[in-house]
Write a protein that holds these residues in place. Structure first.
Motif, PDB file in Angstrom:
ATOM      1  N   PRO A  30     -52.985  -9.181  45.904  1.00 39.99           N
ATOM      2  CA  PRO A  30     -53.859  -9.506  47.030  1.00 39.99           C
ATOM      3  C   PRO A  30     -53.341 -10.773  47.713  1.00 39.99           C
ATOM      4  N   ALA A  31     -53.649 -10.950  48.964  1.00 40.02           N
ATOM      5  CA  ALA A  31     -53.188 -12.133  49.698  1.00 40.02           C
ATOM      6  C   ALA A  31     -53.718 -13.402  49.032  1.00 40.02           C
ATOM      7  N   PRO A  32     -52.819 -14.368  48.763  1.00 39.57           N
ATOM      8  CA  PRO A  32     -53.267 -15.612  48.135  1.00 39.57           C
ATOM      9  C   PRO A  32     -53.982 -16.512  49.136  1.00 39.57           C
ATOM     10  N   THR A  33     -54.813 -17.377  48.596  1.00 42.12           N
ATOM     11  CA  THR A  33     -55.450 -18.373  49.447  1.00 42.12           C
ATOM     12  C   THR A  33     -54.625 -19.644  49.486  1.00 42.12           C
ATOM     13  N   GLN A  34     -53.734 -19.806  48.516  1.00 42.22           N
ATOM     14  CA  GLN A  34     -52.823 -20.938  48.478  1.00 42.22           C
ATOM     15  C   GLN A  34     -51.430 -20.449  48.135  1.00 42.22           C
ATOM     16  N   ILE A  35     -50.427 -21.042  48.768  1.00 41.54           N
ATOM     17  CA  ILE A  35     -49.036 -20.735  48.455  1.00 41.54           C
ATOM     18  C   ILE A  35     -48.334 -22.044  48.105  1.00 41.54           C
ATOM     19  N   LEU A  36     -47.608 -22.009  47.009  1.00 40.58           N
ATOM     20  CA  LEU A  36     -46.814 -23.158  46.580  1.00 40.58           C
ATOM     21  C   LEU A  36     -45.351 -22.759  46.674  1.00 40.58           C
ATOM     22  N   THR A  37     -44.580 -23.512  47.440  1.00 39.05           N
ATOM     23  CA  THR A  37     -43.148 -23.268  47.519  1.00 39.05           C
ATOM     24  C   THR A  37     -42.449 -24.381  46.750  1.00 39.05           C
ATOM     25  N   VAL A  38     -41.599 -23.987  45.839  1.00 38.10           N
ATOM     26  CA  VAL A  38     -40.895 -24.934  44.976  1.00 38.10           C
ATOM     27  C   VAL A  38     -39.433 -24.989  45.413  1.00 38.10           C
ATOM     28  N   ALA A  39     -38.983 -26.159  45.813  1.00 37.35           N
ATOM     29  CA  ALA A  39     -37.582 -26.350  46.197  1.00 37.35           C
ATOM     30  C   ALA A  39     -36.697 -26.147  44.982  1.00 37.35           C
ATOM     31  N   GLY A  40     -35.425 -25.896  45.222  1.00 33.11           N
ATOM     32  CA  GLY A  40     -34.482 -25.680  44.137  1.00 33.11           C
ATOM     33  C   GLY A  40     -34.536 -26.781  43.099  1.00 33.11           C
ATOM     34  N   GLN A  41     -34.696 -26.366  41.847  1.00 32.31           N
ATOM     35  CA  GLN A  41     -34.772 -27.303  40.725  1.00 32.31           C
ATOM     36  C   GLN A  41     -33.559 -27.115  39.839  1.00 32.31           C
ATOM     37  N   GLY A  42     -32.958 -28.226  39.467  1.00 29.38           N
ATOM     38  CA  GLY A  42     -31.797 -28.179  38.598  1.00 29.38           C
ATOM     39  C   GLY A  42     -32.059 -28.911  37.305  1.00 29.38           C
ATOM     40  N   SER A  43     -31.002 -29.193  36.611  1.00 29.69           N
ATOM     41  CA  SER A  43     -31.066 -29.879  35.322  1.00 29.69           C
ATOM     42  C   SER A  43     -31.095 -31.391  35.575  1.00 29.69           C
ATOM     43  N   ILE A  44     -32.195 -31.832  36.155  1.00 28.05           N
ATOM     44  CA  ILE A  44     -32.376 -33.217  36.577  1.00 28.05           C
ATOM     45  C   ILE A  44     -33.563 -33.801  35.813  1.00 28.05           C
ATOM     46  N   ASN A  66     -38.574 -27.817  34.942  1.00 27.22           N
ATOM     47  CA  ASN A  66     -38.916 -28.540  36.163  1.00 27.22           C
ATOM     48  C   ASN A  66     -39.732 -27.672  37.115  1.00 27.22           C
ATOM     49  N   VAL A  67     -39.389 -26.389  37.205  1.00 25.89           N
ATOM     50  CA  VAL A  67     -40.187 -25.452  38.015  1.00 25.89           C
ATOM     51  C   VAL A  67     -41.601 -25.376  37.448  1.00 25.89           C
ATOM     52  N   GLU A  68     -41.702 -25.226  36.135  1.00 30.28           N
ATOM     53  CA  GLU A  68     -43.022 -25.135  35.500  1.00 30.28           C
ATOM     54  C   GLU A  68     -43.851 -26.394  35.710  1.00 30.28           C
ATOM     55  N   ASP A  69     -43.208 -27.545  35.681  1.00 31.22           N
ATOM     56  CA  ASP A  69     -43.919 -28.802  35.915  1.00 31.22           C
ATOM     57  C   ASP A  69     -44.525 -28.826  37.316  1.00 31.22           C
ATOM     58  N   LEU A  70     -43.742 -28.423  38.309  1.00 31.48           N
ATOM     59  CA  LEU A  70     -44.255 -28.413  39.678  1.00 31.48           C
ATOM     60  C   LEU A  70     -45.362 -27.379  39.850  1.00 31.48           C
ATOM     61  N   LEU A  71     -45.209 -26.224  39.209  1.00 31.42           N
ATOM     62  CA  LEU A  71     -46.276 -25.222  39.248  1.00 31.42           C
ATOM     63  C   LEU A  71     -47.566 -25.805  38.675  1.00 31.42           C
ATOM     64  N   ALA A  72     -47.463 -26.456  37.529  1.00 30.13           N
ATOM     65  CA  ALA A  72     -48.643 -27.045  36.886  1.00 30.13           C
ATOM     66  C   ALA A  72     -49.286 -28.099  37.782  1.00 30.13           C
ATOM     67  N   ARG A  73     -48.466 -28.913  38.431  1.00 30.39           N
ATOM     68  CA  ARG A  73     -49.003 -29.937  39.335  1.00 30.39           C
ATOM     69  C   ARG A  73     -49.711 -29.315  40.530  1.00 30.39           C
ATOM     70  N   GLY A  74     -49.363 -28.067  40.837  1.00 29.07           N
ATOM     71  CA  GLY A  74     -50.039 -27.323  41.894  1.00 29.07           C
ATOM     72  C   GLY A  74     -51.161 -26.443  41.370  1.00 29.07           C
ATOM     73  N   GLY A  75     -51.506 -26.605  40.085  1.00 28.35           N
ATOM     74  CA  GLY A  75     -52.592 -25.811  39.494  1.00 28.35           C
ATOM     75  C   GLY A  75     -52.201 -24.373  39.200  1.00 28.35           C
ATOM     76  N   MET A  76     -50.922 -24.113  39.015  1.00 32.70           N
ATOM     77  CA  MET A  76     -50.438 -22.747  38.781  1.00 32.70           C
ATOM     78  C   MET A  76     -49.515 -22.714  37.572  1.00 32.70           C
ATOM     79  N   ASP A  77     -49.090 -21.505  37.196  1.00 32.61           N
ATOM     80  CA  ASP A  77     -48.087 -21.338  36.152  1.00 32.61           C
ATOM     81  C   ASP A  77     -47.197 -20.156  36.512  1.00 32.61           C
ATOM     82  N   LEU A  78     -46.316 -19.783  35.615  1.00 35.05           N
ATOM     83  CA  LEU A  78     -45.344 -18.730  35.914  1.00 35.05           C
ATOM     84  C   LEU A  78     -45.983 -17.391  36.253  1.00 35.05           C
ATOM     85  N   ARG A  79     -47.207 -17.156  35.813  1.00 34.71           N
ATOM     86  CA  ARG A  79     -47.894 -15.908  36.161  1.00 34.71           C
ATOM     87  C   ARG A  79     -48.252 -15.851  37.634  1.00 34.71           C
ATOM     88  N   ASP A  80     -48.254 -16.994  38.315  1.00 38.64           N
ATOM     89  CA  ASP A  80     -48.576 -17.048  39.737  1.00 38.64           C
ATOM     90  C   ASP A  80     -47.341 -16.926  40.626  1.00 38.64           C
TER      91      ASP A  80
END
Length: 137
Positions: A30-44, A66-80
């Motif tokens: 279904p259409a999301p009410t929020q979209i989180l775009t994560v810029a390229g994450q490397g081994s940083i 690093n991707v997971e950290d940003l997802l969590a900070r946006g209230g999301m996880d890999l399932r989103d």
């Protein structure tokens, strides 16, 4: 075609070869009410230092963390995650190390549509893996 409904997401997989890589060929959500775009994450690391120059598996694991950290900070996880793109400089090494990424997906039962792309180089010398993502709720 096998379609498995997970909550309100319809997983679309006309074949099963992709399941070992733990991603769906397509998903209808279904259409999301929020979209989180994560810029390229490397081994940083948190201080901006590049780590694991000669270890593709470690680079993949840290980039994914690093991707997971940003997802969590946006209230999301890999399932989103609605789209995951993994850029690599050596496809054979990336496929050999792909378990580091699959491990994280399996931990949450996430199967985002994903693309693995080989490129000639990434932004930082020695960087072999960069991951970007789009997620929505």
């Amino acid at each position: 075609m096998t379609n498995a409904e997970v909550s309100s997401t319809v997983r679309i997989n006309p074949t099963t070869w992709n399941l070992g890589f733990h991603y769906d060929q397509a998903q209808l959500r279904p259409a999301p009410t929020q979209i989180l775009t994560v810029a390229g994450q490397g081994s940083i690391d948190a201080d901006g230092a590049f780590l694991h120059a000669d270890d593709v598996a470690a680079q993949m694991a840290l980039a994914m963390a690093n991707v997971e950290d940003l997802l969590a900070r946006g209230g999301m996880d890999l399932r989103d995650v609605t789209r995951l793109v993994v850029y690599v400089t050596d496809m054979d090494a990336a496929l050999a190390a792909y378990g580091a990424l699959v491990e994280r997906l399996l931990a949450l039962g996430a199967t985002p549509p994903a693309t693995l792309v080989e490129v000639s180089r990434l932004a930082i010398p020695g960087m072999a893996v960069e991951i970007d993502a789009t997620a929505g709720r």
